[in-house]
Design an enzyme around this catalytic site. Sequence first.
Site, short mmCIF file in Angstrom:
data_model
loop_
_atom_site.label_atom_id
_atom_site.label_comp_id
_atom_site.label_asym_id
_atom_site.label_seq_id
_atom_site.Cartn_x
_atom_site.Cartn_y
_atom_site.Cartn_z
N TYR A 12 0.81 -1.23 0.00
CA TYR A 12 0.00 0.00 0.00
C TYR A 12 0.84 1.28 0.00
O TYR A 12 0.40 2.31 -0.48
CB TYR A 12 -0.93 0.01 1.22
CG TYR A 12 -2.17 -0.84 1.00
CD1 TYR A 12 -3.28 -0.31 0.34
CD2 TYR A 12 -2.21 -2.16 1.42
CE1 TYR A 12 -4.42 -1.08 0.12
CE2 TYR A 12 -3.35 -2.94 1.22
CZ TYR A 12 -4.44 -2.40 0.57
OH TYR A 12 -5.56 -3.16 0.35
N ASP A 32 9.73 -7.04 -4.47
CA ASP A 32 8.86 -7.66 -3.47
C ASP A 32 9.13 -9.16 -3.44
O ASP A 32 9.45 -9.76 -4.47
CB ASP A 32 7.38 -7.39 -3.81
CG ASP A 32 6.51 -7.43 -2.55
OD1 ASP A 32 6.00 -6.38 -2.14
OD2 ASP A 32 6.37 -8.52 -1.97
N LYS A 204 6.05 9.20 14.50
CA LYS A 204 5.05 8.43 13.75
C LYS A 204 4.19 7.57 14.67
O LYS A 204 2.96 7.56 14.58
CB LYS A 204 5.74 7.58 12.69
CG LYS A 204 4.85 6.58 11.99
CD LYS A 204 3.69 7.26 11.25
CE LYS A 204 2.53 6.32 11.02
NZ LYS A 204 2.52 5.66 9.78
N HIS A 242 -15.65 23.85 21.18
CA HIS A 242 -14.63 24.58 21.94
C HIS A 242 -13.35 24.60 21.09
O HIS A 242 -12.96 23.57 20.54
CB HIS A 242 -14.40 23.86 23.27
CG HIS A 242 -13.50 24.61 24.20
ND1 HIS A 242 -12.15 24.74 23.96
CD2 HIS A 242 -13.75 25.27 25.36
CE1 HIS A 242 -11.61 25.44 24.93
NE2 HIS A 242 -12.56 25.79 25.80
N ARG A 244 -10.28 24.44 21.72
CA ARG A 244 -9.12 23.62 22.08
C ARG A 244 -9.51 22.17 22.40
O ARG A 244 -8.78 21.46 23.05
CB ARG A 244 -8.38 24.25 23.27
CG ARG A 244 -7.55 25.47 22.87
CD ARG A 244 -6.91 26.15 24.05
NE ARG A 244 -7.87 26.75 24.96
CZ ARG A 244 -8.51 27.90 24.74
NH1 ARG A 244 -8.27 28.58 23.63
NH2 ARG A 244 -9.37 28.38 25.60
N CYS A 258 -2.66 -0.05 11.51
CA CYS A 258 -1.79 1.02 12.05
C CYS A 258 -2.18 1.38 13.47
O CYS A 258 -1.42 1.20 14.40
CB CYS A 258 -1.91 2.26 11.17
SG CYS A 258 -1.67 1.89 9.43
N1 SAJ Z 1 -11.94 5.26 14.39
C1 SAJ Z 1 -12.82 5.45 15.45
N2 SAJ Z 1 -13.11 6.73 15.82
C2 SAJ Z 1 -12.58 7.82 15.19
C3 SAJ Z 1 -11.68 7.62 14.11
C4 SAJ Z 1 -11.37 6.32 13.73
O1 SAJ Z 1 -13.32 4.50 16.06
O2 SAJ Z 1 -12.90 8.95 15.59
C5 SAJ Z 1 -11.57 3.89 13.98
C6 SAJ Z 1 -11.93 3.55 12.53
O3 SAJ Z 1 -13.25 3.14 12.42
C7 SAJ Z 1 -10.92 2.47 12.23
C8 SAJ Z 1 -9.67 2.87 13.05
O4 SAJ Z 1 -10.15 3.79 14.01
O5 SAJ Z 1 -11.39 1.21 12.68
C9 SAJ Z 1 -8.54 3.49 12.27
O6 SAJ Z 1 -9.00 4.35 11.24
P1 SAJ Z 1 -8.34 5.77 10.89
O7 SAJ Z 1 -9.10 6.34 9.77
O8 SAJ Z 1 -8.26 6.59 12.12
O9 SAJ Z 1 -6.83 5.45 10.49
P2 SAJ Z 1 -6.05 4.49 9.43
O10 SAJ Z 1 -5.61 3.27 10.21
O11 SAJ Z 1 -6.77 4.27 8.17
O12 SAJ Z 1 -4.75 5.43 9.08
C10 SAJ Z 1 -3.91 5.93 10.11
C11 SAJ Z 1 -3.67 7.44 9.87
N3 SAJ Z 1 -3.05 8.04 11.04
C12 SAJ Z 1 -3.52 9.18 11.61
O13 SAJ Z 1 -4.50 9.77 11.20
C13 SAJ Z 1 -2.75 9.72 12.78
C14 SAJ Z 1 -2.79 7.64 8.64
O14 SAJ Z 1 -2.45 9.01 8.47
C15 SAJ Z 1 -1.50 6.81 8.78
O15 SAJ Z 1 -0.64 6.96 7.65
C16 SAJ Z 1 -1.89 5.36 8.90
O16 SAJ Z 1 -2.67 5.21 10.10
C17 SAJ Z 1 -0.61 4.53 8.97
O17 SAJ Z 1 -0.24 3.94 7.93
O18 SAJ Z 1 0.06 4.54 10.02
#
Ligand code: SAJ
Length: 423
Positions: A12, A32, A204, A242, A244, A258
């Site tokens: 990916y 790969d 990260k 809010h 903040r 992730c």
């Molecule tokens: N989720 C919640 N509540 C929220 C947001 C997400 O329950 O408010 C859940 C989602 O449903 C999902 C999980 O969290 O199951 C993760 O989803 P996500 O959209 O938050 O993140 P990923 O795993 O698709 O991608 C993340 C991203 N990291 C951040 O936003 C800090 C992305 O930028 C990274 O590049 C990626 O991890 C990675 O490769 O590390």
Amino acid sequence: MIKSLCVVGLGYIGLPTAVMFANHKLHVHGVDINEKAVKMIQNKQLHIEENGLQIRMEKAIDDGYLTAGIKPKKADVFIIAVPSPINYDKTANLEYVRQATAAIVPYLEKGNLVILESTVPPKTVENIMLPELMKSNLELGTDIFVSHSPERVIPGRIFEELINNDRIVGGINEESSLKTKELYEIFVKGQIHLTDATTAELVKVMENTYRDVNIAFANELAKMADQLEVNVWEAIKFANFHPRVNVHLPGPGVGGHCIAVDPWFLVELQPDLAKLIHLSRDTNDGMPSYVASQVQRMLTEQNAAGRNIAVFGLAFKGNVDDMRESPSTDVIEELQKLDLEVTAYDPHIKENLHPTQVQDMKQALQDADLLIVLTNHDEFTAMDPAEVAGYMRGKAVYDTKNCLDRSKWMDAGFASYLLGNSK
Ligand code: SAJ
């Protein structure tokens, strides 16, 4: 002047990155260990889904800038973008990173730059990569340069985010950082921030852990709101007005490769210190069992005729086709532990990847006593409750993502339950 690149890991992150550099007229060789994936790329076919990737990859190959193989080649720069998963016992599996580093050693020459993009626990560059690279007999930091520049892109918007996101570059010395910056400047429009390798590793992992801890907070609030009979979604919306405050959203658990993984890197590294982080992981991992217990309660409340549950949503989040670490799998397991009969449906998962899965919505709803929605796919938001009611035995729906219009479902005669609202 950087002219050639060898990208190890064509998943990916690695494949879009390789294609991006090739589209900017660098000669890129992608590597790969998955021979099938390599063959597909050689035939201009994709083994992963990503918006814009097909057309960009075809152009890169047709223009003669992208090749793929199972062995590395000599190049000016080596990028490693391989998986760094956790083992069953929640410890980091850094074998792919070590093996990929070892694989490029025979091809290294004076002046080369080696960049690790995979997300890794702090000190991985120092403790895993550098000892392997030393086997080249080249002096680290003077003969060859090394840095960590973690990917931060979100699937579905990879190209947009590759270009526009800020980037962190952590070199083993200043020259390594500067050379890495020079490379990414070829296409990155965001700012490139320079630091050392261990800081970049922590940054990260910290980003994804921040999100996990914040979601755990939201999940805890959802459970409290269930008892208080308050709508947590509305409360979070108001709190976030809010300037903040930025509370994330609750749900049936946290999935993907992730956010549900990276916090464990910190827990393993410093278990006595990473207490909040560990508790947050446990809180999020506990959501599937909480959700299942709520389903049980609802069935009793409804005097349900049977114990058939239609589960909608197998992907780990809305509008993606990725089931990795999906909380839906755990929810189903928890429902089955309660002797409930599950039929699952997900319009984005086109192959049957789960034993309870069917491809037809009507079949999934047949004789169901309750419908539970675990993923906020657009298709679910757009469902017609009257049509759904026609297929089900009971008229009860449990929305764990706040993606259904409750008044519409209630108008159609449904008992409509929402996670974080008790009712
Ligand atoms: N989720 C919640 N509540 C929220 C947001 C997400 O329950 O408010 C859940 C989602 O449903 C999902 C999980 O969290 O199951 C993760 O989803 P996500 O959209 O938050 O993140 P990923 O795993 O698709 O991608 C993340 C991203 N990291 C951040 O936003 C800090 C992305 O930028 C990274 O590049 C990626 O991890 C990675 O490769 O590390």
